[in-house]
Design an enzyme around this catalytic site. Sequence first.
Site, PDB file in Angstrom:
ATOM      1  N   HIS A   1       0.856  -1.186   0.000  1.00  0.00           N
ATOM      2  CA  HIS A   1       0.000   0.000   0.000  1.00  0.00           C
ATOM      3  C   HIS A   1       0.890   1.232   0.000  1.00  0.00           C
ATOM      4  O   HIS A   1       1.980   1.211   0.555  1.00  0.00           O
ATOM      5  CB  HIS A   1      -0.888   0.020   1.255  1.00  0.00           C
ATOM      6  CG  HIS A   1      -2.057   0.964   1.140  1.00  0.00           C
ATOM      7  ND1 HIS A   1      -3.273   0.551   0.645  1.00  0.00           N
ATOM      8  CD2 HIS A   1      -2.192   2.267   1.442  1.00  0.00           C
ATOM      9  CE1 HIS A   1      -4.111   1.583   0.660  1.00  0.00           C
ATOM     10  NE2 HIS A   1      -3.475   2.633   1.135  1.00  0.00           N
TER      11      HIS A   1
ATOM     12  N   ASP B   1     -14.155   3.225   7.065  1.00  0.00           N
ATOM     13  CA  ASP B   1     -13.029   3.963   6.477  1.00  0.00           C
ATOM     14  C   ASP B   1     -13.470   4.673   5.207  1.00  0.00           C
ATOM     15  O   ASP B   1     -13.088   5.818   4.957  1.00  0.00           O
ATOM     16  CB  ASP B   1     -11.850   3.036   6.169  1.00  0.00           C
ATOM     17  CG  ASP B   1     -10.757   3.792   5.419  1.00  0.00           C
ATOM     18  OD1 ASP B   1     -10.171   4.713   6.011  1.00  0.00           O
ATOM     19  OD2 ASP B   1     -10.531   3.502   4.228  1.00  0.00           O
TER      20      ASP B   1
ATOM     21  N   ARG C   1     -12.937  13.161   5.519  1.00  0.00           N
ATOM     22  CA  ARG C   1     -11.643  13.798   5.792  1.00  0.00           C
ATOM     23  C   ARG C   1     -11.161  14.593   4.582  1.00  0.00           C
ATOM     24  O   ARG C   1     -10.586  15.675   4.718  1.00  0.00           O
ATOM     25  CB  ARG C   1     -10.596  12.734   6.164  1.00  0.00           C
ATOM     26  CG  ARG C   1     -10.813  12.139   7.557  1.00  0.00           C
ATOM     27  CD  ARG C   1      -9.986  10.881   7.742  1.00  0.00           C
ATOM     28  NE  ARG C   1      -8.584  11.106   7.493  1.00  0.00           N
ATOM     29  CZ  ARG C   1      -7.746  10.200   6.962  1.00  0.00           C
ATOM     30  NH1 ARG C   1      -8.179   8.994   6.650  1.00  0.00           N
ATOM     31  NH2 ARG C   1      -6.491  10.484   6.761  1.00  0.00           N
TER      32      ARG C   1
ATOM     33  N   SER D   1      -6.475   4.184   8.805  1.00  0.00           N
ATOM     34  CA  SER D   1      -7.167   4.001   7.523  1.00  0.00           C
ATOM     35  C   SER D   1      -6.460   2.914   6.697  1.00  0.00           C
ATOM     36  O   SER D   1      -7.090   1.977   6.190  1.00  0.00           O
ATOM     37  CB  SER D   1      -7.179   5.340   6.769  1.00  0.00           C
ATOM     38  OG  SER D   1      -7.477   5.172   5.413  1.00  0.00           O
TER      39      SER D   1
ATOM     40  N   LYS E   1      -7.654  -1.408   6.314  1.00  0.00           N
ATOM     41  CA  LYS E   1      -7.931  -2.036   5.011  1.00  0.00           C
ATOM     42  C   LYS E   1      -7.037  -3.253   4.792  1.00  0.00           C
ATOM     43  O   LYS E   1      -7.498  -4.297   4.304  1.00  0.00           O
ATOM     44  CB  LYS E   1      -7.719  -1.021   3.886  1.00  0.00           C
ATOM     45  CG  LYS E   1      -8.863  -0.024   3.797  1.00  0.00           C
ATOM     46  CD  LYS E   1      -8.644   0.998   2.714  1.00  0.00           C
ATOM     47  CE  LYS E   1      -7.627   2.017   3.106  1.00  0.00           C
ATOM     48  NZ  LYS E   1      -7.838   3.373   2.650  1.00  0.00           N
TER      49      LYS E   1
END
Length: 431
Positions: free
Chosen positions: A83, A162, A169, A184, A188
């Site tokens: 990620h 999220d 956000r 966040s 995930k």
Amino acid sequence: MRPADLIERKRDGEELAASEITDLVLAFARDEVPDYQMAAWCMAVYFRGLTAAETFALTDAMIRSGDTLDLGAALGRKVVDKHSTGGVGDKTSIAVCPIVAACGVPLGKMSGRGLGHTGGTLDKLESIPGFRVELTTEEMIAQVRDVGVAIVGQSAHLVPADKKLYALRDVTATVDIVPLIASSIMSKKLAAGADAMVLDVKVGDGAFMKTLDDARVLAHEMLELGRRAGKEVTCLLTDMDQPLGRAVGNALEIREALDTVRGEGPADFTELVLDACARLLAYSDLEIDAEEGRRRAELAVADGAALATYDRWIRAQGGDPDPRALPEAPVRVSVPAPRDGVVERVGALAVGVAALELGAGRRTKADPIDHAVGVLCFAKRGDEVLAGDDLAEVHARDETSAAAAVEAVLSAYTIADEASAHHGIVLEVIS
Ligand code: URA
């Protein structure tokens, strides 16, 4: 639970109990706490921060807001994942996934859309005609089993809190805060069943973390969340002071990712891709170290196995892997160097915003994306240029937007008389 009490106590710097955070997040996910209260709570967190226990509670609550996926059990394999915290020209997953899969390690990845001036992997993939990002969980698992790779949108059932919080956000100036980014990302990855992960923490003017110190804090928070969940995590702190590679913009980035899978990518991007591949392979059940992982990744690129996997993957998701099928912008304008010298700076934020203004990103959630437009930055930090050389090329829908982008891209460049010392793409590794 009274949300107003929790907002007030966080505003005053108090630590909230895990059960209070759980109740707040789950109620928000069920639409029982309105956006304005959740936004106020995020802003209180922005100024007061969260303790490690609170960040863990937030991550856990986000995971519990939806389904979880046990990809490892479905595949009978150890699951590795990657990620990025988001940057300009960041098409890393699109090259990494087919290379790792070609080395025999399956990768099923959930990716996101662009946020602000940063591009999103899903938006990039959707520039491929026919490519489907919305697969069911069953389709995704079957594809990972058959082809070795799938990149899909985050399902509405996985970490829905999220998804909602992230959108909130984005429009309330509460994205760039360490505990919210850490929870966040980790919620995930953990909900999707990763056993081990490589997290690319971008640092620089085009990233959410502007300094190495801030990036280190984020990396340590994500490592801590991973450790508490019993997962292996490596954070690569990587340079986002200039765009990654040359291409910024959706179809342009797909071409560059494909070039890289073929072994013809730009040096900085290729280095990051191979480094990430090596570490993912070392985390996998192949029982090899990162050095051997690097060797196998390079081999898969050199012998065409990675390209063949890319082809199979794109076709499996309904897309046409031929780069000639990608959309092309009707207007191309070069950005000439104003003087002789050495490129000292290519501001990532300025290039990212120029691409966004051309239509490569969204200004509001509902904006459509123009997949063809963007910027190619030919000259990067440390390159010598002569006056009139092409620093960059703007790909635009029309002459007016092209002219504005040329100005913006030119202002992103600083040309100096002499080269100053500059670093590689991977600045630090924390694990
Ligand atoms: N990427 C994420 O997935 N979440 C954030 O909050 C920021 C970047």
